[in-house]
Design an enzyme around this catalytic site. Structure first.
Site, mmCIF file in Angstrom:
data_model
loop_
_atom_site.group_PDB
_atom_site.id
_atom_site.type_symbol
_atom_site.label_atom_id
_atom_site.label_comp_id
_atom_site.label_asym_id
_atom_site.label_seq_id
_atom_site.Cartn_x
_atom_site.Cartn_y
_atom_site.Cartn_z
ATOM 1 N N VAL A 105 -4.284 -5.558 -0.968
ATOM 2 C CA VAL A 105 -3.992 -4.343 -0.205
ATOM 3 C C VAL A 105 -5.262 -3.768 0.425
ATOM 4 O O VAL A 105 -5.256 -3.308 1.572
ATOM 5 C CB VAL A 105 -3.317 -3.280 -1.104
ATOM 6 C CG1 VAL A 105 -3.204 -1.940 -0.383
ATOM 7 C CG2 VAL A 105 -1.944 -3.769 -1.538
ATOM 8 N N GLU A 106 -6.356 -3.809 -0.311
ATOM 9 C CA GLU A 106 -7.603 -3.215 0.181
ATOM 10 C C GLU A 106 -8.193 -3.967 1.369
ATOM 11 O O GLU A 106 -8.655 -3.352 2.331
ATOM 12 C CB GLU A 106 -8.641 -3.169 -0.956
ATOM 13 C CG GLU A 106 -8.382 -2.112 -2.001
ATOM 14 C CD GLU A 106 -8.653 -0.695 -1.494
ATOM 15 O OE1 GLU A 106 -9.379 -0.528 -0.510
ATOM 16 O OE2 GLU A 106 -8.122 0.253 -2.105
ATOM 17 N N SER A 107 -8.197 -5.294 1.293
ATOM 18 C CA SER A 107 -8.923 -6.044 2.326
ATOM 19 C C SER A 107 -8.261 -7.340 2.758
ATOM 20 O O SER A 107 -8.783 -8.029 3.631
ATOM 21 C CB SER A 107 -10.323 -6.397 1.809
ATOM 22 O OG SER A 107 -10.218 -7.386 0.783
#
Length: 221
Positions: A105-107
């Site tokens: 989700v972050e990257s």
């Protein structure tokens, strides 16, 4: 044969030639589509720990080798990230599926990712936070270890409450405290995305250290 008759025959032959050309093109496209669909089905049939796929569509042997050599680098990088995530999760007592989910989700598991607030890497950690944990956020391993350490800290802080852990990872501990130790509304979508990704990773086989590379040739049936 007069000029008009010759023209009619020529026109008929030309139309027939164009029609044949179009039929051949449609046939080629159909065969190509079927081949890709077959490859996609093979990918879908693979077990969770066989997620790294190489396939080539060229017949020239030298070209195939060159393509594979380049793709292998990408595959190895993905395998390396997954293995570091699994090892870090185990070392710091974090559910590997959760760590995979946050990284996704972050990257999108991209070590080159950056955001406007200065967060970097796979886990989108602030360099200052990573350094405070004795890690280098600019290396893949250091970045992932930083994220795992921070999640372990949040796990301890919130007594294993995963929703609060995820919310705090996104919004920061201070904002959780300001909201009465409950997730702020603006983190709900983030929490849901992480939980959705976690469910995909749980039991998928990608949360183990073993990774297989599967090579599929166009001629495979």
């Amino acid at each position: 044969m007069n000029i008009q008759e010759f023209y009619k025959k020529f026109k008929t032959v030309k139309l027939t030639h164009d029609a044949i050309t179009w039929i051949l093109l449609v046939g080629i496209m159909f065969c190509f589509t079927v081949r890709i669909n077959n490859l996609d089905k093979k990918v879908g049939d693979l077990s969770g720990n066989q997620t790294l796929i190489l396939y080539q569509l060229e017949d020239n042997e030298n070209s195939v080798k060159k393509v594979n050599k380049d793709v292998v680098k990408v595959v190895q990088n993905v395998a390396n990230i997954d293995n570091i995530i699994n090892k870090s999760a185990k070392e710091f007592g974090i559910d590997p599926a959760l760590l995979h989910a946050v990284a996704t989700v972050e990257s999108g598991k991209n070590q080159n990712a950056k955001n406007g607030s200065g967060a970097v890497g796979v886990m989108q950690v602030l360099p200052s936070t990573a350094r405070s944990m004795g890690e280098n956020p600019y290396t893949t391993e250091g970045n992932i270890r930083s994220g795992a350490k921070y999640l372990a800290y949040l796990k301890n802080k919130y007594n294993g409450d995963e929703t609060l852990m995820i919310s705090a990872y996104n919004a920061g501990e201070g904002n959780i405290a300001k909201n009465g130790n409950t997730p702020p509304k603006y983190t709900r979508k983030y929490i849901q995305r992480v939980q959705n990704e976690k469910s995909k990773y749980s039991g998928s086989g990608r949360t183990t250290d073993k990774t297989n590379v599967v090579v599929i040739h166009p001629s495979s049936k």
